[in-house]
Design a protein around this motif. Sequence first.
Motif, mmCIF file in Angstrom:
data_model
loop_
_atom_site.group_PDB
_atom_site.id
_atom_site.type_symbol
_atom_site.label_atom_id
_atom_site.label_comp_id
_atom_site.label_asym_id
_atom_site.label_seq_id
_atom_site.Cartn_x
_atom_site.Cartn_y
_atom_site.Cartn_z
ATOM 1 N N PHE A 192 1.831 -59.585 -3.845
ATOM 2 C CA PHE A 192 1.655 -59.296 -5.263
ATOM 3 C C PHE A 192 1.757 -60.566 -6.094
ATOM 4 O O PHE A 192 1.001 -60.756 -7.065
ATOM 5 C CB PHE A 192 2.693 -58.274 -5.708
ATOM 6 N N SER A 193 2.680 -61.454 -5.721
ATOM 7 C CA SER A 193 2.795 -62.740 -6.423
ATOM 8 C C SER A 193 1.507 -63.544 -6.282
ATOM 9 O O SER A 193 1.079 -64.230 -7.227
ATOM 10 C CB SER A 193 3.984 -63.538 -5.875
ATOM 11 N N GLY A 194 0.885 -63.467 -5.107
ATOM 12 C CA GLY A 194 -0.392 -64.154 -4.912
ATOM 13 C C GLY A 194 -1.474 -63.594 -5.811
ATOM 14 O O GLY A 194 -2.297 -64.351 -6.363
ATOM 15 N N ILE A 195 -1.478 -62.279 -5.993
ATOM 16 C CA ILE A 195 -2.455 -61.645 -6.888
ATOM 17 C C ILE A 195 -2.227 -62.089 -8.333
ATOM 18 O O ILE A 195 -3.181 -62.270 -9.101
ATOM 19 C CB ILE A 195 -2.375 -60.114 -6.764
ATOM 20 N N TRP A 199 -4.803 -63.332 -11.396
ATOM 21 C CA TRP A 199 -4.916 -62.676 -12.697
ATOM 22 C C TRP A 199 -4.497 -63.562 -13.864
ATOM 23 O O TRP A 199 -5.103 -63.500 -14.940
ATOM 24 C CB TRP A 199 -4.058 -61.407 -12.705
ATOM 25 N N PHE A 200 -3.452 -64.352 -13.663
ATOM 26 C CA PHE A 200 -2.853 -65.058 -14.798
ATOM 27 C C PHE A 200 -2.925 -66.583 -14.672
ATOM 28 O O PHE A 200 -2.201 -67.284 -15.386
ATOM 29 C CB PHE A 200 -1.394 -64.609 -14.972
ATOM 30 N N CYS A 207 -2.691 -73.418 -17.210
ATOM 31 C CA CYS A 207 -1.752 -72.296 -17.331
ATOM 32 C C CYS A 207 -0.439 -72.628 -16.636
ATOM 33 O O CYS A 207 0.053 -71.865 -15.784
ATOM 34 C CB CYS A 207 -2.376 -71.026 -16.771
ATOM 35 N N GLY A 208 0.111 -73.776 -16.969
ATOM 36 C CA GLY A 208 1.335 -74.243 -16.315
ATOM 37 C C GLY A 208 2.502 -73.296 -16.487
ATOM 38 O O GLY A 208 3.309 -73.119 -15.565
ATOM 39 N N LEU A 209 2.622 -72.656 -17.677
ATOM 40 C CA LEU A 209 3.746 -71.750 -17.907
ATOM 41 C C LEU A 209 3.660 -70.535 -16.989
ATOM 42 O O LEU A 209 4.662 -70.134 -16.382
ATOM 43 C CB LEU A 209 3.766 -71.307 -19.370
ATOM 44 N N ASN A 210 2.470 -69.958 -16.871
ATOM 45 C CA ASN A 210 2.297 -68.807 -15.986
ATOM 46 C C ASN A 210 2.565 -69.176 -14.535
ATOM 47 O O ASN A 210 3.192 -68.415 -13.784
ATOM 48 C CB ASN A 210 0.895 -68.237 -16.126
ATOM 49 N N VAL A 211 2.075 -70.350 -14.124
ATOM 50 C CA VAL A 211 2.307 -70.807 -12.758
ATOM 51 C C VAL A 211 3.800 -70.977 -12.501
ATOM 52 O O VAL A 211 4.315 -70.602 -11.435
ATOM 53 C CB VAL A 211 1.562 -72.128 -12.497
ATOM 54 N N CYS A 264 -4.925 -67.637 -20.688
ATOM 55 C CA CYS A 264 -4.317 -67.531 -19.365
ATOM 56 C C CYS A 264 -3.999 -66.101 -18.974
ATOM 57 O O CYS A 264 -3.570 -65.842 -17.852
ATOM 58 C CB CYS A 264 -3.043 -68.383 -19.297
ATOM 59 N N ASN A 265 -4.186 -65.177 -19.901
ATOM 60 C CA ASN A 265 -4.012 -63.757 -19.579
ATOM 61 C C ASN A 265 -5.357 -63.237 -19.074
ATOM 62 O O ASN A 265 -6.097 -62.560 -19.789
ATOM 63 C CB ASN A 265 -3.552 -62.977 -20.811
ATOM 64 N N GLY A 266 -5.682 -63.599 -17.852
ATOM 65 C CA GLY A 266 -6.970 -63.232 -17.297
ATOM 66 C C GLY A 266 -7.152 -61.758 -17.052
ATOM 67 O O GLY A 266 -8.274 -61.286 -16.859
#
Length: 410
Positions: A192-195, A199-200, A207-211, A264-266
């Motif tokens: 799920f983390s990979g998904i 998505w994000f 998108c450093g914050l999301n990563v 970044c909210n893909g």
Amino acid sequence: MSCLASCCAASTCGLCSTVASGISRKSARLAYCGLFGLSLVVSWILREVGAPLLEKLPWIKSSTQTKTWYQEQAVLRVSLGNFLFFAILALIMIGVKDQNDKRDSWHHGGWTAKMVIWILLVILMFFLPNVVITVYEILSKFGAGIFLLVQVIILLDFTHSWNDAWVEKDEQKWYIALLAVSIGCYLVAFAFSGILFIWFNPSGHDCGLNVFFIVMTMVLAFSFGVIALHPAVNGSLLPASVISVYCAYVCYTGLSSEPRDYVCNGLHNKASAVSLSTLILGMLTTVLSVIYSALRAGSSTTFLSPPSSPKAGTKKPLLEGDDIEEGKETKEKEARPVSYSYSFFHLIFALASMYSAMLLSGWTSSSDSSDLVDVGWTSVWVRICTEWVTAALYVWTLVAPLIIPDREFF
């Protein structure tokens, strides 16, 4: 208008009487859950259609406020009425230890009166000045945080109880089941983390914050397993894996709460408004979350049971028949202890009322679209901080026995 009001009142009272007559002692807890769910529906309806009506009330009307503000007012006022209803019950039920207490019957019965009182409280909130609602709005942010913390503690209690129940069977098939479920949960958490990366973290954007959020979630999941399996720690892989899945889910809810126009909210950046199905799913998730917390509050053996409850570990004294009168002996047999804390049960719903108000009002952040529920940077950071607090509490349950060996943790 008065005729319509009279008809509505008569219909409501008739519905209350019909519903109340069908509620048994065993279904009382579910009835409270249903009442809470009804408050969410009322909040949602008034949020969507109540703004024009509130603008006409002189003690609420303000020429400087926007439509979003009036929507927040509708949600907060229904929430305050719901909060007061459950908070009053929580105060009334303090100290109930056995079923001979009159308040035990109050907790399980009197549903017609309860529904009427709930309706009156909700209506009364719309006659309060704005300053009262502003104070409640501030308090709700803290109450919602406490509710999330209680949920985490209940989840930790559940995972440890689940693990202990299977280990106590002391059979090979249960150990295999523990291992299989643990591995399965870890696979789900990391997959799920990979998904979430897909998505994000859309390609072509920074998108450093999301990563960071996603990588931190994966690091925490790996750390849970390492710490739990360390020889010095009396841990197990099952709680670690379940908490890992929960942290991944909370990370997802946090990222999905990012503003719809954030690149970044893909998953949602192409949606200008939330769909009806998404709204219903969000409300259903909230109701199920509260139901789980409330029902778990009725079965937890760690800190929710009253002192006289059998779950609290007290022993029933031996009776000597020759020294006790028959009437007294009969009375003691009838004085059955309650199985859970009624006061804490209602407190859960009171805090959940604050939490639901924050969800439906976007944590009262006016910078985001009023058509969206639980969207905005405030929601994002609340979710992410909840994940980190969950991780900290779980690690504490593992290392605390080493630091404070004289205390018992789960």
